[in-house]
Design an enzyme around this catalytic site. Structure first.
Site, short mmCIF file in Angstrom:
data_model
loop_
_atom_site.label_atom_id
_atom_site.label_comp_id
_atom_site.label_asym_id
_atom_site.label_seq_id
_atom_site.Cartn_x
_atom_site.Cartn_y
_atom_site.Cartn_z
N ALA A 121 40.53 8.16 43.43
CA ALA A 121 41.90 7.85 43.86
C ALA A 121 42.19 8.22 45.31
O ALA A 121 43.29 7.99 45.79
CB ALA A 121 42.89 8.57 42.95
N ASN A 187 40.78 15.34 39.00
CA ASN A 187 39.40 15.10 39.42
C ASN A 187 39.32 15.01 40.94
O ASN A 187 38.32 15.41 41.53
CB ASN A 187 38.88 13.82 38.76
CG ASN A 187 38.76 14.01 37.27
OD1 ASN A 187 37.81 14.61 36.80
ND2 ASN A 187 39.75 13.55 36.52
N HIS A 217 48.40 11.69 47.31
CA HIS A 217 47.32 12.66 47.55
C HIS A 217 47.35 12.99 49.04
O HIS A 217 47.29 12.08 49.87
CB HIS A 217 45.97 12.05 47.18
CG HIS A 217 45.93 11.55 45.77
ND1 HIS A 217 45.72 12.37 44.69
CD2 HIS A 217 46.10 10.31 45.26
CE1 HIS A 217 45.75 11.66 43.58
NE2 HIS A 217 45.99 10.40 43.90
#
Ligand SMILES: NC(=O)C1=CN([C@@H]2O[C@H](COP(=O)(O)OP(=O)(O)OC[C@H]3O[C@@H](n4cnc5c(N)ncnc54)[C@H](OP(=O)(O)O)[C@@H]3O)[C@@H](O)[C@H]2O)C=CC1
Ligand SMILES: O=C([O-])CC(=O)C(=O)O
Length: 264
Positions: A121, A187, A217
């Site tokens: 991601a 993750n 993120h």
């Protein structure tokens, strides 16, 4: 010639990857838990063979992609790598378990397999890994998602996800702890740690924001190379708001890389 893919897990990410497979890559085998085997056979209606263990596969897949999460990598990774196959992995958080990491690395070395850790991601893992060659002083990671994306995770024990009214940090720790405590949501913390300064030295904050619809993120890295900040605002998959669309696309990219003689 068409290449044949094996997929471990067939949930939200797996079905998205299947939908977007590049021309020349065909899904031939899907490995699922015994409890899902009949339902998955019905869903796939003969388009791929459904298995519960690699030993049941008499042929040799050109590529194996793990879309099953941490338990799937722990269950099947070693046997796949011992067969000398290439295994592309998104459940990088499982590698916070050093014993599992060593088992998988040994299986790959002894069996001639290769484990390819996908960027999932996030973006910037190439730059972070290059920066490490010159020495990194600090790497921090923040993940911010909507309450619905944290539902069913350990977050529910740390904060009332139904009552939260403003952006709130509910976890601070290192990448190893984050990956272990949030196996379906962190993750990325482990991916950043593996590309950068390791599980213990990667500082992580997990945040819930009732005003967002994105999976955000934010990575900050500092070292001899200089400094960078990456902020990625990803759309979650409709079928699983924990998982960013980009994570599925990173698996599709791995399939394309396997097909092309020149790849980026
Ligand atoms: N690196 C990254 O950036 C990212 C990584 N991920 C990882 O990808 C995983 C998959 O995401 P997503 O598809 O959205 O999740 P889903 O929960 O929708 O799908 C995962 C599927 O794999 C199945 N599964 C569980 N254990 C095994 C096993 N031992 N063997 C085969 N299949 C198994 C699950 O079954 P059941 O429901 O019964 O458990 C489920 O059907 C996440 O759990 C997360 O770990 C996700 C997003 C980003
Ligand atoms: O998809 C995402 O946004 C990140 C994620 O779930 C993970 O790191 O496991």
């Amino acid at each position: 010639m068409t290449q044949r893919l094996m997929m471990i897990g067939y949930g939200a990410m797996g079905s998205e990857v299947h939908r977007l497979l590049p021309l020349g890559m065909e899904l031939a085998w899907v490995m699922v838990p015994e409890a899902h085997a009949a339902a998955t056979r019905d869903r796939l209606a003969g388009r791929a063979e459904v298995l519960t263990a690699i030993e049941a596969c008499a042929e040799r897949p050109d590529l194996v992609v793990e879309c099953a999460g941490q338990p799937g990598l722990a269950e099947h990774g070693e046997a796949v790598l011992r067969r000398g196959l290439t295994l592309a992995v998104v459940a990088t958080g499982a590698l916070a378990d050093e014993a599992l990491f060593d088992r998988l690395a040994t299986a790959a070395r002894e069996g001639g397999g290769r484990m390819q850790l996908l960027s999932g991601a996030v973006a910037g893992m190439d730059g972070l890994a290059a920066a490490r060659e010159g020495g990194l002083d600090e790497v921090t990671y923040e993940a911010c998602k909507a309450p619905r994306s944290w539902k069913g995770s350990h977050a529910a024990q740390l904060i009332d996800l139904d009552a939260v009214s403003e952006k709130t940090v509910f976890f601070e720790g290192d990448a190893g702890e984050a990956a272990r405590l949030f196996p379906a949501n962190s993750n990325v913390a482990a991916t950043i740690a593996l590309a950068g300064v390791g599980m213990r030295d990667t500082r992580v904050q997990l945040i819930v924001d009732p005003a967002t619809r994105r999976n955000t993120h934010r990575i900050h890295a500092k070292g001899r190379f200089g400094e960078f900040t990456i902020e990625l605002n990803g759309h979650p998959l409709e079928s699983n708001p924990k998982t960013s669309t980009l994570a599925a696309l990173s698996v599709v990219r791995a399939c394309r890389q396997a097909l092309e003689p020149v790849s980026f």
